[in-house]
Design a protein around this motif. Structure first.
Motif, PDB file in Angstrom:
ATOM      1  N   ARG A   4       1.896   6.974  -6.648  1.00 56.59           N
ATOM      2  CA  ARG A   4       0.694   7.711  -7.061  1.00 56.59           C
ATOM      3  C   ARG A   4      -0.141   6.860  -7.997  1.00 56.59           C
ATOM      4  O   ARG A   4      -0.580   7.306  -9.053  1.00 56.59           O
ATOM      5  CB  ARG A   4       1.084   9.022  -7.727  1.00 56.59           C
ATOM      6  CG  ARG A   4       2.047   9.793  -6.860  1.00 56.59           C
ATOM      7  CD  ARG A   4       2.108  11.228  -7.180  1.00 56.59           C
ATOM      8  NE  ARG A   4       2.744  11.904  -6.061  1.00 56.59           N
ATOM      9  CZ  ARG A   4       2.572  13.162  -5.756  1.00 56.59           C
ATOM     10  NH1 ARG A   4       1.777  13.902  -6.463  1.00 56.59           N
ATOM     11  NH2 ARG A   4       3.184  13.696  -4.733  1.00 56.59           N
TER      12      ARG A   4
ATOM     13  N   LEU B 239      -9.120  -3.401  -1.646  1.00 55.58           N
ATOM     14  CA  LEU B 239      -8.158  -2.304  -1.672  1.00 55.58           C
ATOM     15  C   LEU B 239      -8.137  -1.552  -0.339  1.00 55.58           C
ATOM     16  O   LEU B 239      -7.121  -0.949   0.012  1.00 55.58           O
ATOM     17  CB  LEU B 239      -8.510  -1.340  -2.812  1.00 55.58           C
ATOM     18  CG  LEU B 239      -7.445  -0.303  -3.126  1.00 55.58           C
ATOM     19  CD1 LEU B 239      -6.210  -0.980  -3.680  1.00 55.58           C
ATOM     20  CD2 LEU B 239      -7.966   0.725  -4.112  1.00 55.58           C
TER      21      LEU B 239
ATOM     22  N   LEU C  45       2.374   1.736  -3.315  1.00 59.06           N
ATOM     23  CA  LEU C  45       1.319   2.118  -4.265  1.00 59.06           C
ATOM     24  C   LEU C  45       1.043   3.619  -4.169  1.00 59.06           C
ATOM     25  O   LEU C  45       0.923   4.312  -5.180  1.00 59.06           O
ATOM     26  CB  LEU C  45       0.050   1.317  -3.957  1.00 59.06           C
ATOM     27  CG  LEU C  45      -1.033   1.258  -5.030  1.00 59.06           C
ATOM     28  CD1 LEU C  45      -0.508   0.557  -6.261  1.00 59.06           C
ATOM     29  CD2 LEU C  45      -2.256   0.531  -4.510  1.00 59.06           C
ATOM     30  N   ILE C  46       0.964   4.134  -2.931  1.00 57.30           N
ATOM     31  CA  ILE C  46       0.701   5.565  -2.761  1.00 57.30           C
ATOM     32  C   ILE C  46       1.907   6.383  -3.228  1.00 57.30           C
ATOM     33  O   ILE C  46       1.758   7.404  -3.890  1.00 57.30           O
ATOM     34  CB  ILE C  46       0.367   5.870  -1.287  1.00 57.30           C
ATOM     35  CG1 ILE C  46      -1.018   5.314  -0.988  1.00 57.30           C
ATOM     36  CG2 ILE C  46       0.413   7.364  -1.022  1.00 57.30           C
ATOM     37  CD1 ILE C  46      -1.483   5.572   0.404  1.00 57.30           C
TER      38      ILE C  46
ATOM     39  N   GLY D 202      -4.439   0.459  -8.406  1.00 59.84           N
ATOM     40  CA  GLY D 202      -4.727  -0.549  -7.396  1.00 59.84           C
ATOM     41  C   GLY D 202      -6.205  -0.886  -7.380  1.00 59.84           C
ATOM     42  O   GLY D 202      -6.591  -2.058  -7.325  1.00 59.84           O
ATOM     43  N   ASP D 203      -7.045   0.154  -7.461  1.00 61.48           N
ATOM     44  CA  ASP D 203      -8.485  -0.042  -7.445  1.00 61.48           C
ATOM     45  C   ASP D 203      -8.906  -0.908  -8.632  1.00 61.48           C
ATOM     46  O   ASP D 203      -9.689  -1.848  -8.499  1.00 61.48           O
ATOM     47  CB  ASP D 203      -9.161   1.342  -7.523  1.00 61.48           C
ATOM     48  CG  ASP D 203     -10.597   1.282  -7.067  1.00 61.48           C
ATOM     49  OD1 ASP D 203     -10.947   0.312  -6.371  1.00 61.48           O
ATOM     50  OD2 ASP D 203     -11.362   2.193  -7.414  1.00 61.48           O
TER      51      ASP D 203
ATOM     52  N   ALA E 222      -2.352   5.207   3.577  1.00 59.01           N
ATOM     53  CA  ALA E 222      -2.678   6.624   3.436  1.00 59.01           C
ATOM     54  C   ALA E 222      -2.606   7.309   4.795  1.00 59.01           C
ATOM     55  O   ALA E 222      -2.098   8.431   4.914  1.00 59.01           O
ATOM     56  CB  ALA E 222      -4.070   6.790   2.823  1.00 59.01           C
TER      57      ALA E 222
ATOM     58  N   GLY F 117       0.820  -1.214   0.000  1.00 61.60           N
ATOM     59  CA  GLY F 117       0.000   0.000   0.000  1.00 61.60           C
ATOM     60  C   GLY F 117       0.849   1.258   0.000  1.00 61.60           C
ATOM     61  O   GLY F 117       0.575   2.210  -0.732  1.00 61.60           O
TER      62      GLY F 117
ATOM     63  N   SER G 167      -2.871   4.841  -6.884  1.00 60.86           N
ATOM     64  CA  SER G 167      -4.002   4.288  -6.130  1.00 60.86           C
ATOM     65  C   SER G 167      -5.084   3.781  -7.066  1.00 60.86           C
ATOM     66  O   SER G 167      -5.679   2.731  -6.830  1.00 60.86           O
ATOM     67  CB  SER G 167      -4.601   5.346  -5.207  1.00 60.86           C
ATOM     68  OG  SER G 167      -3.601   5.922  -4.424  1.00 60.86           O
TER      69      SER G 167
ATOM     70  N   LEU H  75      -4.901   0.258   1.108  1.00 56.64           N
ATOM     71  CA  LEU H  75      -4.663   1.678   0.855  1.00 56.64           C
ATOM     72  C   LEU H  75      -4.864   2.546   2.096  1.00 56.64           C
ATOM     73  O   LEU H  75      -4.080   3.475   2.346  1.00 56.64           O
ATOM     74  CB  LEU H  75      -5.603   2.147  -0.254  1.00 56.64           C
ATOM     75  CG  LEU H  75      -5.046   3.259  -1.128  1.00 56.64           C
ATOM     76  CD1 LEU H  75      -3.746   2.807  -1.777  1.00 56.64           C
ATOM     77  CD2 LEU H  75      -6.054   3.636  -2.191  1.00 56.64           C
TER      78      LEU H  75
END
Lengths: 217, 285
Positions: free
Chosen positions: B42, B206, B38-39, B47-48, B214, B35, B44, B210
């Motif tokens: 940039r 997710l 992934l952030i 990922g979705d 986050a 996660g 996200s 995430l």
């Protein structure tokens, strides 16, 4: 370079550009917005796929490429010291840790660009000019034979500009091949012996006095 | 009610609560790292999309073998990898790429629901969409633990190029490093989502990946510290969510994701206040 062509989807960014950057030359790449200047550097760096032609680069393994600053994530959790040390990637790679001599070179490069004492700062706390100087320090550490800089002076304050210009001049004096994309034609006239004028195709390429007038035409 | 009855007893007395807790802890370990990266990339939205990309394949696995974790996962892996490869071919232009990704996501989701509905019941559709944390058996638990271990080992080995690739991908390319780290990372995301699929379903998988990451990023730590904090937040959200669902008789997957959401909300508010109290130059809000 031979007939270098790059397409983004259907749009042709660069069309049949041919020519040679002489080893040890200092060349400015100028042209209007969308003329393919950044694309040309990316093509030489091997970062974009060519739709046609070929880039023949003798010192391919000793090349440093500084993309436009907007390509760099300013918020990324990285300290100044880590950013500059990345320049030694070829020496430590994915698994080893940087050795003492590399750390000494990082310290020296930081000194050169006037950022000592800020090594432990996250890059998010640097001003734009300081970040650009840091990226130059990374290129210094890379110790490359070919140096590609994409708009390195954009939005940089006067003090940083003189630091960065000095470094470009120093690289030239050291016999490295330096290719710089820039907008300020006064800077080109004052500091760059060779110029390449681009408008998707190569309009003019040669000494600055001869080539630069093509920019106005 | 004593603290023991509130916090420990549900896990002490009920085997399915223990299995759910272990599964969530294993997922939190993998999700903290995946996660956060992934952030930092940039990505996200990617990922979705991959979360939903798992759906049609899992549905085909379901049609073939019923609700067996192995077949659901194999199908999910296949369609997840296929969509990850297709997404890699999408235009590099950001806006058009986003439209393409959202199209993938909607198509994958509806195709998956249609396939399950064709042979299955509404209950089964709900299971595929929202998961069944509390129905994790031994086989599923082993599978989750194995996938989480693989993900952690790969990230530990490739941590540096993955982190640098997130920050400045052109740097690695120009330095002549051609290894497809982006593709490796996409594969790790698919693996993590497949591991989460059984517990959280395609719509929520997710969330546990995430939201803790986050929340951790709000505190502006270094990449490694962010991963550790995200893992910690993931563990806390799992515990809180499971207890909430037990005592409140609520569905557990949404309770866990909601707990992670609360952590994210609290982190953004508290970190914002902290920044205002101790302003540091360059910290933008």
């Amino acid at each position: 370079m031979r007939d270098v062509t790059v397409r983004y989807g259907r749009r042709i960014a660069l069309e049949a550009v041919s020519g040679e950057f002489i080893s040890g030359s200092l060349t400015a790449v100028v042209g209007a917005n969308g003329a393919g200047k950044s694309t040309l550097l990316a093509a030489i760096a091997g970062v974009v796929r060519l739709a046609g032609g070929a880039v023949n680069c003798t010192a391919r393994s000793r090349l440093a490429y500084l993309p436009q600053r907007t390509a760099i994530d300013h918020e990324y959790p990285l300290t100044l010291s880590e950013l500059i040390t990345l320049g030694g990637w070829r020496e430590f790679g994915a698994f080893r840790s940087p050795d003492a001599s590399l750390r000494a070179r990082v310290a020296a490069a930081t000194e050169t660009v006037g950022l000592p004492g800020k090594l432990a700062r996250p890059i998010g706390e640097l001003s734009l000019g300081e970040l650009q100087r840091a990226l130059f320090a990374r290129v210094i550490v890379q110790d490359a034979a070919i140096i590609l800089l994409d708009e390195p002076f954009a939005a940089v304050d006067a003090q940083s500009l003189s630091v960065l210009l000095d470094q470009v001049t120093r690289w030239h004096e050291e016999g490295r091949t330096v290719i710089v994309v820039l907008h300020d034609l006064n800077l080109v006239r004052a500091h760059f012996p060779s110029t390449l004028v681009l408008a998707r195709r190569c309009l003019a390429w040669g000494t600055t006095e001869v080539a630069l007038p093509a920019m106005a035409a | 009610m004593s603290a023991h009855a509130l916090l420990v007893e549900p896990f002490e007395t009920l085997a399915f609560m223990r299995a759910a807790l272990v599964a969530c802890l294993a997922l939190a370990l993998a999700n903290g790292a995946v996660g956060t990266l992934l952030i930092l990339r940039r990505a996200s939205l990617d990922g979705d999309v991959l979360g939903h990309a798992v759906m049609p394949g899992a549905a085909i696995g379901f049609l073939y073998a019923g609700p067996s974790p192995v077949w659901l996962s194999l199908g999910g892996l296949a369609s997840g990898f296929a969509v990850a490869a297709l997404a890699g071919l999408l235009a590099s232009d950001r806006a058009r790429r986003d439209v393409g990704l959202v199209a993938f996501y909607l198509i994958a989701l509806s195709l998956g629901v249609l396939l399950v509905a064709w042979r299955g019941s509404n209950v089964e559709i709900m299971r595929v969409l929202f998961g069944t944390v509390l129905a994790i058996d031994r086989a599923a638990l082993l599978q989750i633990a194995a996938l989480a271990s693989i993900i952690l080992l790969v990230i530990a080995a490739l941590y540096r190029p993955l982190a640098v690739g997130a920050f400045d991908p052109a740097f690695l390319l120009a330095a002549g490093i051609r290894a497809p780290y982006g593709a490796v990372f996409a594969a790790l995301v698919v693996l993590a989502l497949v591991a989460s699929f059984q517990a959280f379903g395609t719509l929520l998988a997710l969330g546990p990946m995430l939201l803790p990451a986050a929340a951790a990023r709000c505190w502006r730590l270094g990449a490694a510290a962010s991963i550790a904090l995200a893992t910690g937040f993931g563990v806390a959200a799992s515990l809180a969510g499971l207890l909430l669902s037990y005592h409140g008789n609520l569905p557990s997957g949404p309770a866990i994701v909601l707990s992670a959401g609360v952590l994210f909300g609290m982190s953004s508010i508290l970190a914002g206040i902290l920044r205002r109290v101790t302003p540091v130059p360059g910290w933008s809000t």
